[in-house]
Design a protein around this motif. Sequence first.
Motif, mmCIF file in Angstrom:
data_model
loop_
_atom_site.group_PDB
_atom_site.id
_atom_site.type_symbol
_atom_site.label_atom_id
_atom_site.label_comp_id
_atom_site.label_asym_id
_atom_site.label_seq_id
_atom_site.Cartn_x
_atom_site.Cartn_y
_atom_site.Cartn_z
ATOM 1 N N LEU A 127 0.489 -10.797 -4.164
ATOM 2 C CA LEU A 127 -0.122 -10.181 -5.340
ATOM 3 C C LEU A 127 0.411 -8.767 -5.554
ATOM 4 C CD1 LEU A 127 -3.815 -11.338 -4.749
ATOM 5 C CD2 LEU A 127 -2.124 -12.355 -6.282
ATOM 6 N N SER A 128 0.662 -8.036 -4.471
ATOM 7 C CA SER A 128 1.138 -6.658 -4.580
ATOM 8 C C SER A 128 2.646 -6.561 -4.817
ATOM 9 C CB SER A 128 0.779 -5.884 -3.312
ATOM 10 O OG SER A 128 1.408 -6.480 -2.187
ATOM 11 N N ASP A 129 3.373 -7.671 -4.741
ATOM 12 C CA ASP A 129 4.830 -7.660 -4.915
ATOM 13 C C ASP A 129 5.264 -7.578 -6.371
ATOM 14 O OD1 ASP A 129 5.079 -7.900 -2.199
ATOM 15 O OD2 ASP A 129 5.676 -10.013 -2.214
ATOM 16 N N VAL A 130 4.363 -7.859 -7.310
ATOM 17 C CA VAL A 130 4.728 -7.888 -8.725
ATOM 18 C C VAL A 130 3.721 -7.104 -9.554
ATOM 19 C CG1 VAL A 130 5.915 -10.111 -8.571
ATOM 20 C CG2 VAL A 130 3.497 -10.068 -9.087
ATOM 21 N N GLY A 131 4.159 -6.692 -10.732
ATOM 22 C CA GLY A 131 3.284 -5.961 -11.637
ATOM 23 C C GLY A 131 3.845 -5.990 -13.042
ATOM 24 N N ALA A 132 3.161 -5.309 -13.922
ATOM 25 C CA ALA A 132 3.612 -5.246 -15.315
ATOM 26 C C ALA A 132 4.975 -4.567 -15.381
ATOM 27 C CB ALA A 132 2.593 -4.462 -16.143
ATOM 28 N N PRO A 133 5.842 -5.019 -16.285
ATOM 29 C CA PRO A 133 7.150 -4.364 -16.424
ATOM 30 C C PRO A 133 6.985 -2.879 -16.752
ATOM 31 C CG PRO A 133 7.110 -6.416 -17.648
ATOM 32 C CD PRO A 133 5.706 -6.156 -17.184
ATOM 33 N N ALA A 134 7.807 -2.055 -16.134
ATOM 34 C CA ALA A 134 7.713 -0.609 -16.324
ATOM 35 C C ALA A 134 8.069 -0.217 -17.749
ATOM 36 C CB ALA A 134 8.619 0.111 -15.335
ATOM 37 N N LEU A 135 7.227 0.596 -18.347
ATOM 38 C CA LEU A 135 7.489 1.163 -19.671
ATOM 39 C C LEU A 135 7.978 2.603 -19.532
ATOM 40 C CD1 LEU A 135 4.337 0.000 -21.663
ATOM 41 C CD2 LEU A 135 6.638 -0.908 -21.821
ATOM 42 N N VAL A 136 7.637 3.203 -18.395
ATOM 43 C CA VAL A 136 7.963 4.598 -18.161
ATOM 44 C C VAL A 136 8.753 4.699 -16.859
ATOM 45 C CG1 VAL A 136 7.007 6.906 -17.749
ATOM 46 C CG2 VAL A 136 5.860 5.350 -19.331
ATOM 47 N N GLU A 137 9.881 5.390 -16.917
ATOM 48 C CA GLU A 137 10.704 5.626 -15.733
ATOM 49 C C GLU A 137 10.373 6.994 -15.133
ATOM 50 O OE1 GLU A 137 12.868 3.487 -14.332
ATOM 51 O OE2 GLU A 137 12.428 1.984 -15.866
ATOM 52 N N ARG A 138 10.722 7.168 -13.865
ATOM 53 C CA ARG A 138 10.523 8.452 -13.201
ATOM 54 C C ARG A 138 11.355 9.522 -13.921
ATOM 55 N NH1 ARG A 138 12.181 11.771 -8.977
ATOM 56 N NH2 ARG A 138 10.493 12.365 -7.561
ATOM 57 N N ASN A 139 10.791 10.708 -14.080
ATOM 58 C CA ASN A 139 11.407 11.871 -14.743
ATOM 59 C C ASN A 139 11.544 11.733 -16.256
ATOM 60 O OD1 ASN A 139 11.674 13.543 -12.504
ATOM 61 N ND2 ASN A 139 13.564 12.523 -11.893
#
Length: 140
Positions: free
Chosen positions: A73-85
């Motif tokens: 369950l912790s291996d996946v999540g919503a696709p990132a909309l915001v990148e670091r920096n």
Amino acid sequence: MKQALLLALSTWLAVPAAADIVVATAIIRANSIIEPSAVGLKRGDVAGVHSDLNSVIGLEARKAIYPGRPVRLSDVGAPALVERNQIVTLKYNTSGLVIETEGRSLARAGEGEPLRVMNLSSRSTITGKVLPDGSVLVSN
């Protein structure tokens, strides 16, 4: 006889039930979107893993997942909309008053996930929730 029956019953109840679990069928790299060809079902009794292919396909891998390994369950999540920096719009909304400013994201995050952001005006670090448009809603 009664004790033997209770012992047999407790032994039977202690056996975990096998069910379908989602496993990787190919290497899934971190930060990549999971394709239908990269996952499959396998019989198993592992706790804390996905059991439905549709609940995994289209999500983003948070870490590398190797073939044959269950998708936790912790291996996946919503696709990132915001990148670091990345520079993002910070929104503060209370009682009809909306304040917007710019901030710099301190991590990657997808829709609905919490994100730490540095306010570029005050240089303070705040936490907000990523909105569908990639902006960050800051609550008091």
